[in-house]
Design a protein around this motif. Sequence first.
Motif, short mmCIF file in Angstrom:
data_model
loop_
_atom_site.label_atom_id
_atom_site.label_comp_id
_atom_site.label_asym_id
_atom_site.label_seq_id
_atom_site.Cartn_x
_atom_site.Cartn_y
_atom_site.Cartn_z
N UNK A 1 30.63 45.12 34.59
CA UNK A 1 30.70 46.13 33.53
C UNK A 1 31.25 47.42 34.11
N UNK A 2 30.86 47.71 35.35
CA UNK A 2 31.41 48.89 36.02
C UNK A 2 32.92 48.71 36.19
N UNK B 1 34.88 46.85 34.45
CA UNK B 1 35.55 46.87 33.15
C UNK B 1 35.83 48.29 32.70
N UNK B 2 34.89 49.19 32.99
CA UNK B 2 35.13 50.55 32.51
C UNK B 2 36.09 51.31 33.42
N UNK B 3 36.35 50.80 34.64
CA UNK B 3 37.30 51.48 35.52
C UNK B 3 38.72 50.93 35.31
N UNK B 4 38.82 49.65 34.95
CA UNK B 4 40.14 49.01 34.82
C UNK B 4 41.13 49.78 33.93
N UNK B 5 40.69 50.37 32.82
CA UNK B 5 41.68 51.10 32.01
C UNK B 5 42.43 52.19 32.80
#
Lengths: 330, 371
Positions: free
Chosen positions: B311-312, B314-318
């Motif tokens: 989840x961490x 996922x929020x950094x990938x953008x």
Amino acid sequence: MSIKVGIPKSLFYYQMYPLWNTFFEELGAEVITSPNTTKKILDEGVRVCVDEACVPVKLFHGHVLSIKDKVDILFIPRLTSISKGEYVCPKFGGLPDMVKSTVKGLPEIIDVEINWRKADSNDIESIITIGSFIVKDEKAIKNAYKKAVDKFNDYNEDIKKGFMPEDDKNRKSNLFVVKDSGIINIAVIGHPYNLYDSYINMNLFKKLRANGVNIITQEMIGEDVINLHARKLNKRVFWNFGRKALGSVMHMIEGSDIKGMIFLMSFGCGIDSFIGDLAERMIRRHTDIPFIYVTIDEHSGQAGLDTRLEAFIDMIRWRDKNEVDISAYG
Amino acid sequence: MKLTFPHMGNTYIPVKAMLDDLGVNCIIPPFNNKKALEIGTKLAPELACLPLKINLGNFIQAYEMGADSILMTGGCGPCRFGYYCEMHREILSDMGVDMKVITLDIPGNDYNKLLNNVREITGGLNIYKILKAVKNTVEVSKKVDELERLTFKIRPREIHKGATDKIYRSFLYSILKIKGSRNIKKHIDKARNKLLEIQTDKEMKPIRVGIVGEIYTTNDPYSNLYIESRLGNEGIEVTRPVTVSGWIIDHMIKKALHLKGDERYKEAAKPYLGTMIGGHSQETIGNTVLFAKDGYDGVVQIFPLGCMPEIVSESILPSIERDFKIPVMSLIIDEMTGEAGYMTRVEAFIDLLKRRREIDAFEGKGMLSWN
């Protein structure tokens, strides 16, 4: 003019605010915390954060948004570990990265890593790095930290006595009106950031107290008692919260007069999905103490919680009167 | 003792090789299937992650086949996998399933427990035999990974569609009948030669997609709905840096010997995720950056619902998506994942990648936004 340090009122705030607030104030900074949680703060956090995150993490994003423009520097430490051999949660370890990547237009961030996993003794290094954002004097930082730790210990003593961070210490507002006859002890197991944020737990504490419930949390149980019980586990729990929760549950099973247990968890919390399950298994195996989960997320409704709590407390009171000994397990 | 162990993609091959060499009687549960997931979903806590649920299904199915002990690896967190062994023990014992859980934990300082567990499995401590088995296991796992990588290369280029899948699938099943690392290695070579005989289009420059994310769901084809094969058959070449052999070598053997593994991803991840936070989150971030720099067309992140480290990521990938202009798609898997919805997303992603390439070819610099 003093530096304005912003601390979001979420996650680690409730556990540690006397420590950090005193620390920064002693260093001459002005501490600005975000306001208590409101619907707006939660909604904004939910909007910017990824869907899969748990509600406390979403809420944290909301709190960051609400104070980021009012401060010179934001305090979002990377809490990898706050106790030897244990972790907090992966999301805490990646929190500053999550916030940086999600929220635009941030001020400078104190994202120093706090990792006391290997040893408790090197904590002072990270403290000095944090302090040096405000002043360059190492001695002053150490002094400030010492004062902060004293404050922090006092706070923990208060918590042990049943004081809640929301209670005003001087106004004795933690005295409550008992509606029904008799006070019953109910244990509430949950992360401090859910327990002490009355918006996100929908006033769980007030509701319980108004029903004549004396609340016992894991923070009220001594660290040595918890450790004594936690050592009996087959494998050491490597989450700080998990060890405390299981240790206190085992203590409560053995020797206390709790009449019920509420496990307050946020939807999607990885740690609670395991710890809650283990706690439930222990309770059901060794006792007949009623146990319920209260799971919260951004979609939770007040009415549903009220109904469940009322039913839970009523059932306990009936059991007490031996009117009908209703099974707690449905 | 009849030992069983959970499935995770091709892990059963090296583990089987090791247990065969050590002379341990093992029962391999049926390949991951719907029934296993159903059993696991019923027994496990609702919010537990998908691998735990499938594991439980594996164990129950193996129990029905006569297994009485479970071999697991442990861990010390903060990812939930480190506590799987305890959860399994508690759940199985509450269910009245009498199975012993043996955990091979990377020792912090208590080497005795590890040695005792090894002694229990192998029925003695013949160090020479054990070291030889470990060496062979490492070789087998490397070979399996190479074979898998070969299928990634051949599948998009094959002229008769489905040829790779046919050979590869029959290889996976036939391993079950073969005993010992030597025979298994031979068998892998045979499959490799068969794959190399497949007619391919040598001129083709396929679209390249990197696969990152949580190790179980990326490596286990059942839980990711065979994404690698699907993409390959659409003419897309996939690359997956996190593999079984990497896991065995870097995470278990090198860690136990305090050696350093390949750490390029750590460097690459630094601007986005400074430290290890558990699971494969740092690999996900670092490898995505490496893929972007390498000119890949897109990246797919796969993880089970509620996976804390991912989840961490996922929020950094953008941010990586923005900085490198590379499309990234996150696929989240749980027991409710439906094939139709999943495939629609995958197809849309493939279309986007193909379209981006066409525009690139036409105008040289045209770029279709993914955001």
